[in-house]
Design an enzyme around this catalytic site. Structure first.
Site, PDB file in Angstrom:
ATOM      1  N   CYS A  50       0.714  -1.317  -0.010  1.00 59.74           N
ATOM      2  CA  CYS A  50       0.087   0.046   0.067  1.00 59.74           C
ATOM      3  C   CYS A  50       0.919   1.287   0.082  1.00 59.74           C
ATOM      4  O   CYS A  50       0.240   2.421  -0.617  1.00 59.74           O
ATOM      5  CB  CYS A  50      -0.910   0.022   1.074  1.00 59.74           C
ATOM      6  SG  CYS A  50      -0.211   0.020   2.688  1.00 59.74           S
ATOM      7  N   GLN A 112       6.747  -5.369   9.278  1.00 55.35           N
ATOM      8  CA  GLN A 112       5.882  -5.864   8.299  1.00 55.35           C
ATOM      9  C   GLN A 112       6.392  -5.910   6.919  1.00 55.35           C
ATOM     10  O   GLN A 112       6.350  -6.805   6.119  1.00 55.35           O
ATOM     11  CB  GLN A 112       4.315  -5.211   8.180  1.00 55.35           C
ATOM     12  CG  GLN A 112       3.583  -5.470   9.427  1.00 55.35           C
ATOM     13  CD  GLN A 112       3.982  -4.714  10.471  1.00 55.35           C
ATOM     14  OE1 GLN A 112       4.687  -3.846  10.431  1.00 55.35           O
ATOM     15  NE2 GLN A 112       3.363  -4.969  11.707  1.00 55.35           N
ATOM     16  N   GLY A 185     -14.272  -0.719  21.122  1.00 56.24           N
ATOM     17  CA  GLY A 185     -14.542  -0.152  19.930  1.00 56.24           C
ATOM     18  C   GLY A 185     -14.029  -1.041  18.810  1.00 56.24           C
ATOM     19  O   GLY A 185     -13.535  -2.381  19.333  1.00 56.24           O
ATOM     20  N   ALA A 186     -14.138  -0.962  17.621  1.00 55.07           N
ATOM     21  CA  ALA A 186     -13.833  -1.984  16.604  1.00 55.07           C
ATOM     22  C   ALA A 186     -13.300  -1.382  15.383  1.00 55.07           C
ATOM     23  O   ALA A 186     -13.583  -1.780  14.206  1.00 55.07           O
ATOM     24  CB  ALA A 186     -15.236  -2.579  16.122  1.00 55.07           C
ATOM     25  N   THR A 189      -7.732   1.227  14.927  1.00 58.33           N
ATOM     26  CA  THR A 189      -6.570   1.132  15.941  1.00 58.33           C
ATOM     27  C   THR A 189      -7.090  -0.029  16.990  1.00 58.33           C
ATOM     28  O   THR A 189      -5.991  -0.737  17.131  1.00 58.33           O
ATOM     29  CB  THR A 189      -6.893   2.577  16.805  1.00 58.33           C
ATOM     30  OG1 THR A 189      -6.557   3.467  16.016  1.00 58.33           O
ATOM     31  CG2 THR A 189      -5.619   2.479  18.004  1.00 58.33           C
TER      32      THR A 189
END
EC number: 1.2.1.70
Length: 416
Positions: A50, A112, A185-186, A189
């Site tokens: 990306c 990564q 939260g979803a 982060t």
């Protein structure tokens, strides 16, 4: 022609252009074959993420690789060229080693990218576009990235809020594997937090979100349980660690709710990390004896300290990449010398075979043996010294004393 690296990344191109230049996984094999066949390159690897798209080629010219990239993605030269960087030879080697070590990443030292480079290399091998040189280059690069990880501290310090939150939990609990975690939260982060927790052995996770469907989608990936925000009071007493990051304008966890949960836990300590802005957890929660509350500001100071630490480690990593790129180029030059020696020997043997065949034919026709041998020796000598004689003459006429000296040494003329 030599090793060439062509690319664009987050520093040189907008997201829109990076999307246009990216290669989808289902097309990258054909793209690498096209690159290797269409250009003069005999080897090609494409790294496409990306944040970057980079093309690594052996025995290619930078201009033709750029032209191929423009044609493949149907981009104009004026649109692509201002954003393209290219490296050749040792600089191309060094660039790849820096990329794989995380030295060129958006987040300095992130690990990564190494996995992504390894995947790209594996796909190139599947596509049949890797031979001796790029195979050695990428294997050397992976060794460099490992050396950077083991000999510097570039990957040990947290530089993202999500990673910092999990790192803090690791410092407080001797092992995260046995802890129970409640994530509130979803969003992106929290998803990153969940990934870091999973990598650190956490198997018991509950994700609370306003819309349970969003939480369920995330839970499938991490083997977690999805609940609504209204169910938090039922699950809070079981949580050793609470990490929250929502977009709620009002706090989700109040002092009273946490105090009640601590009583049910018989005052076993609870770590609460609030990485939301505005806050998800009331500041007064930090007043409770068994509640250890940290906010995004606490994490930010850790991140800033760690960034300074990473920059220092990056300087050490740069030295490693530089040294190893020089060593790789030594190998390239040794390979070139082997090829040159092989070519020189083959050419000399061809001359010998030609003249010996002529000599044998003359002997078969009854020619004088001594005369044939003398003629063979003279012709062989003249043919073998022809190229060195021309080189000596040219260097002498041009006054090139350095080349003349090297030729004399190579021909064994300065032994005495």
């Amino acid at each position: 022609m030599s090793l060439v690296a062509i690319g664009i990344n987050h520093k040189t191109a907008t997201v829109d252009l990076r999307e246009k230049v990216a290669f989808s996984p289902d097309k990258i094999h054909d793209a690498m074959r096209s690159l290797a066949c269409t250009t003069s390159s005999n080897e090609a690897v494409i790294v496409s993420t990306c944040n970057r798209t980079e093309l690594y080629c052996n025995n290619a010219r930078a201009e033709e690789v750029i032209h191929w990239l423009e044609s493949y993605h149907n981009l104009s030269h004026d649109e692509l060229m201002p954003c393209v960087y290219h490296h050749e030879g040792q600089e191309a080697v060094r660039h790849l080693m820096r990329v794989a070590s995380g030295l060129d990443s958006l987040v300095l030292g992130e690990p990564q990218i190494l996995g992504q480079v390894k995947q790209s290399f594996a796909k190139a091998k599947e596509a049949g576009t890797v031979a001796v040189t790029l195979d050695r280059l990428f294997q050397s690069t992976f060794s460099v990235a490992k050396k950077v990880r083991t000999e510097t501290e570039i990957g040990t310090a947290a530089v993202s809020v999500a990673f910092a939150a999990v790192s803090m939990a690791k410092h407080i609990f001797s092992s995260l594997a046995s802890t129970k975690v409640l994530l509130i939260g979803a969003g992106e982060t929290i998803e990153l937090v969940a990934r870091h927790l999973k990598e650190n052995g956490v198997s018991s996770m509950v994700v609370a979100n306003r819309t349970v469907e969003r939480a369920q989608a995330m839970c499938e990936e991490f083997g977690a349980t999805a609940i609504t925000l209204s169910q938090i009071p039922d699950f809070l007493p079981k949580a050793d660690i609470v990490i929250s990051s929502t977009a709620s304008p009002l706090p989700i966890l109040g002092k009273g709710m946490v105090e009640k949960a601590l009583k049910q836990r018989r005052h076993q300590p609870m770590l609460l990390v609030d990485i939301a802005v505005p806050r998800d957890i009331e500041a007064e929660v930090g007043e409770l004896d068994d509640a250890f509350l940290y906010t995004v500001d606490d994490l930010q100071s850790i991140i800033e300290q760690n960034m300074a630490s990473r920059k220092e480690a990056a300087e050490q990593a740069e030295v490693i990449a530089q040294e190893q790129s020089f060593l790789f180029m030594d190998w390239i030059r040794s390979l070139e010398s082997v090829d040159s020696i092989r070519e020189y020997r083959t050419a000399s043997m061809a001359i010998k075979d030609e003249l010996v065949e002529r000599a044998l034919n003359k002997l078969a026709q009854g020619a004088d043996g001594e005369q044939v041998i003398l003629e063979l020796a003279n012709k062989l000598t003249n043919r073998l010294i022809h190229a060195p004689t021309q080189a000596l003459t040219t260097a002498s006429r041009q006054g090139d004393l350095n080349t003349l000296g090297q030729l004399r040494t190579a021909l064994g003329l300065d032994k005495h």
